[in-house]
Design a protein around this motif. Sequence first.
Motif, PDB file in Angstrom:
ATOM      1  N   VAL A 176      16.216  42.264  -7.355  1.00  0.00           N
ATOM      2  CA  VAL A 176      16.241  40.777  -6.677  1.00  0.00           C
ATOM      3  C   VAL A 176      15.819  39.591  -6.962  1.00  0.00           C
ATOM      4  O   VAL A 176      14.971  39.513  -8.407  1.00  0.00           O
ATOM      5  CB  VAL A 176      15.501  41.201  -5.190  1.00  0.00           C
ATOM      6  N   SER A 177      15.728  38.646  -6.724  1.00  0.00           N
ATOM      7  CA  SER A 177      15.591  36.614  -7.495  1.00  0.00           C
ATOM      8  C   SER A 177      13.916  36.920  -7.177  1.00  0.00           C
ATOM      9  O   SER A 177      14.594  36.052  -6.184  1.00  0.00           O
ATOM     10  CB  SER A 177      16.641  36.337  -7.227  1.00  0.00           C
ATOM     11  N   VAL A 178      13.189  36.993  -7.682  1.00  0.00           N
ATOM     12  CA  VAL A 178      11.551  36.477  -7.380  1.00  0.00           C
ATOM     13  C   VAL A 178      11.758  34.569  -7.450  1.00  0.00           C
ATOM     14  O   VAL A 178      10.748  34.272  -6.482  1.00  0.00           O
ATOM     15  CB  VAL A 178      10.921  36.924  -7.863  1.00  0.00           C
ATOM     16  N   SER A 179      12.010  34.433  -8.451  1.00  0.00           N
ATOM     17  CA  SER A 179      12.561  33.139  -8.184  1.00  0.00           C
ATOM     18  C   SER A 179      13.110  32.255  -7.150  1.00  0.00           C
ATOM     19  O   SER A 179      12.569  30.870  -6.782  1.00  0.00           O
ATOM     20  CB  SER A 179      12.941  32.360  -9.839  1.00  0.00           C
ATOM     21  N   LEU A 180      14.165  33.057  -6.507  1.00  0.00           N
ATOM     22  CA  LEU A 180      14.800  31.945  -5.023  1.00  0.00           C
ATOM     23  C   LEU A 180      13.982  32.673  -4.517  1.00  0.00           C
ATOM     24  O   LEU A 180      13.333  31.076  -3.446  1.00  0.00           O
ATOM     25  CB  LEU A 180      15.892  33.157  -4.936  1.00  0.00           C
ATOM     26  N   ILE A 181      12.755  33.382  -4.194  1.00  0.00           N
ATOM     27  CA  ILE A 181      11.555  33.443  -2.822  1.00  0.00           C
ATOM     28  C   ILE A 181      11.266  32.124  -3.362  1.00  0.00           C
ATOM     29  O   ILE A 181      10.375  31.726  -2.474  1.00  0.00           O
ATOM     30  CB  ILE A 181      11.503  35.434  -3.074  1.00  0.00           C
ATOM     31  N   VAL A 182      10.467  32.547  -4.432  1.00  0.00           N
ATOM     32  CA  VAL A 182       9.471  31.222  -4.404  1.00  0.00           C
ATOM     33  C   VAL A 182       9.572  29.702  -4.810  1.00  0.00           C
ATOM     34  O   VAL A 182       9.185  29.445  -4.071  1.00  0.00           O
ATOM     35  CB  VAL A 182       8.774  31.610  -6.461  1.00  0.00           C
ATOM     36  N   ALA A 183      11.014  29.795  -4.530  1.00  0.00           N
ATOM     37  CA  ALA A 183      11.881  28.525  -4.899  1.00  0.00           C
ATOM     38  C   ALA A 183      11.941  27.911  -2.300  1.00  0.00           C
ATOM     39  O   ALA A 183      11.233  26.613  -2.269  1.00  0.00           O
ATOM     40  CB  ALA A 183      13.195  28.795  -4.953  1.00  0.00           C
ATOM     41  N   ILE A 184      12.281  28.490  -1.995  1.00  0.00           N
ATOM     42  CA  ILE A 184      12.463  28.824  -0.832  1.00  0.00           C
ATOM     43  C   ILE A 184      10.827  28.597  -0.188  1.00  0.00           C
ATOM     44  O   ILE A 184      10.764  27.872   0.708  1.00  0.00           O
ATOM     45  CB  ILE A 184      12.992  30.324  -0.015  1.00  0.00           C
ATOM     46  N   GLY A 185       9.773  29.313  -0.809  1.00  0.00           N
ATOM     47  CA  GLY A 185       8.239  29.156   0.096  1.00  0.00           C
ATOM     48  C   GLY A 185       7.464  27.524  -0.601  1.00  0.00           C
ATOM     49  O   GLY A 185       7.261  27.495  -0.044  1.00  0.00           O
ATOM     50  N   LEU A 186       8.072  27.826  -1.838  1.00  0.00           N
ATOM     51  CA  LEU A 186       8.074  25.933  -2.543  1.00  0.00           C
ATOM     52  C   LEU A 186       8.214  25.511  -1.746  1.00  0.00           C
ATOM     53  O   LEU A 186       7.608  24.226  -1.320  1.00  0.00           O
ATOM     54  CB  LEU A 186       8.127  25.858  -3.916  1.00  0.00           C
ATOM     55  N   PHE A 187       9.853  24.946  -1.046  1.00  0.00           N
ATOM     56  CA  PHE A 187      10.769  24.040  -0.487  1.00  0.00           C
ATOM     57  C   PHE A 187       9.565  24.220   1.149  1.00  0.00           C
ATOM     58  O   PHE A 187       9.712  23.205   2.021  1.00  0.00           O
ATOM     59  CB  PHE A 187      11.986  24.528   0.279  1.00  0.00           C
ATOM     60  N   THR A 188       9.198  24.762   1.619  1.00  0.00           N
ATOM     61  CA  THR A 188       8.450  25.427   2.692  1.00  0.00           C
ATOM     62  C   THR A 188       7.411  24.348   2.847  1.00  0.00           C
ATOM     63  O   THR A 188       7.120  24.180   3.351  1.00  0.00           O
ATOM     64  CB  THR A 188       8.326  26.203   3.195  1.00  0.00           C
ATOM     65  N   VAL A 189       6.579  24.516   1.737  1.00  0.00           N
ATOM     66  CA  VAL A 189       5.199  24.002   1.736  1.00  0.00           C
ATOM     67  C   VAL A 189       5.854  22.836   1.598  1.00  0.00           C
ATOM     68  O   VAL A 189       4.656  21.711   2.139  1.00  0.00           O
ATOM     69  CB  VAL A 189       4.333  24.147   0.490  1.00  0.00           C
ATOM     70  N   GLY A 190       6.661  21.956   0.540  1.00  0.00           N
ATOM     71  CA  GLY A 190       7.373  20.679   0.664  1.00  0.00           C
ATOM     72  C   GLY A 190       7.656  20.019   1.991  1.00  0.00           C
ATOM     73  O   GLY A 190       7.265  18.658   1.814  1.00  0.00           O
ATOM     74  N   LEU A 191       8.504  20.768   3.061  1.00  0.00           N
ATOM     75  CA  LEU A 191       8.411  20.781   4.119  1.00  0.00           C
ATOM     76  C   LEU A 191       7.174  20.098   5.067  1.00  0.00           C
ATOM     77  O   LEU A 191       7.127  19.041   5.513  1.00  0.00           O
ATOM     78  CB  LEU A 191       9.409  21.112   5.449  1.00  0.00           C
TER      79      LEU A 191
END
Length: 205
Positions: A176-191
């Motif tokens: 499982v791509s942990v970096s992808l999960i982190v990226a989605i979380g960061l996108f949520t924070v940016g939003l």
Amino acid sequence: MEQGSAPRPERVPPRIVPDLPEISAEQQSSASTIYSRFRTTLSQRRTGLSEHRTDLSEFRTDLSEHRTELGMRRTGMAIQRTRMAADRTMMAEVRTSLSMIGFGFTIYQTFRSLADADMLNGGNAPRNFGLSLILLGMLILLGGIWRHIQFANELRSRRADLTAEGLIHGESRYPVSVSLIVAIGLFTVGLMAALNILFGLTLFG
């Protein structure tokens, strides 16, 4: 010799081929017997060499199968390394986006605090600049997420095809791509940060 293959057959020591026997006048009556023994000796030597060649052929076949097995495993590991390289690329994009979102929100908050304290009146320039950095960071992150998902799906499909054709081993689980999960979380924070600036929401307390 490759590790795990059958032991290599021992070398056959060189032997001198006997000369053709000379038949004297007294041996004329037994010449056929002498030549028959000579042919038998040569035949036994040829049989021994043929058996040795067979052993070498079996050894080469076993070695070839072993190398094929190693090649399949190396190819499978190469696919895993390619996936890990994609994760590192995703993390690099996460770091870049995190810097831009963090700087943008920090600039906005700093100038807003100064304006609330009547220490600075910069208009909407700090707000617009901070929001631009946040949106640009989100854009980079969104492109990275889309590209990462597309590449992961293509790699997964190629791995499944190679496994079905028996060209590689598919024993290990696809991580499982942990970096992808982190990226989605960061996108949520940016939003959330962008909504905070645009509509004055207190999403971060």
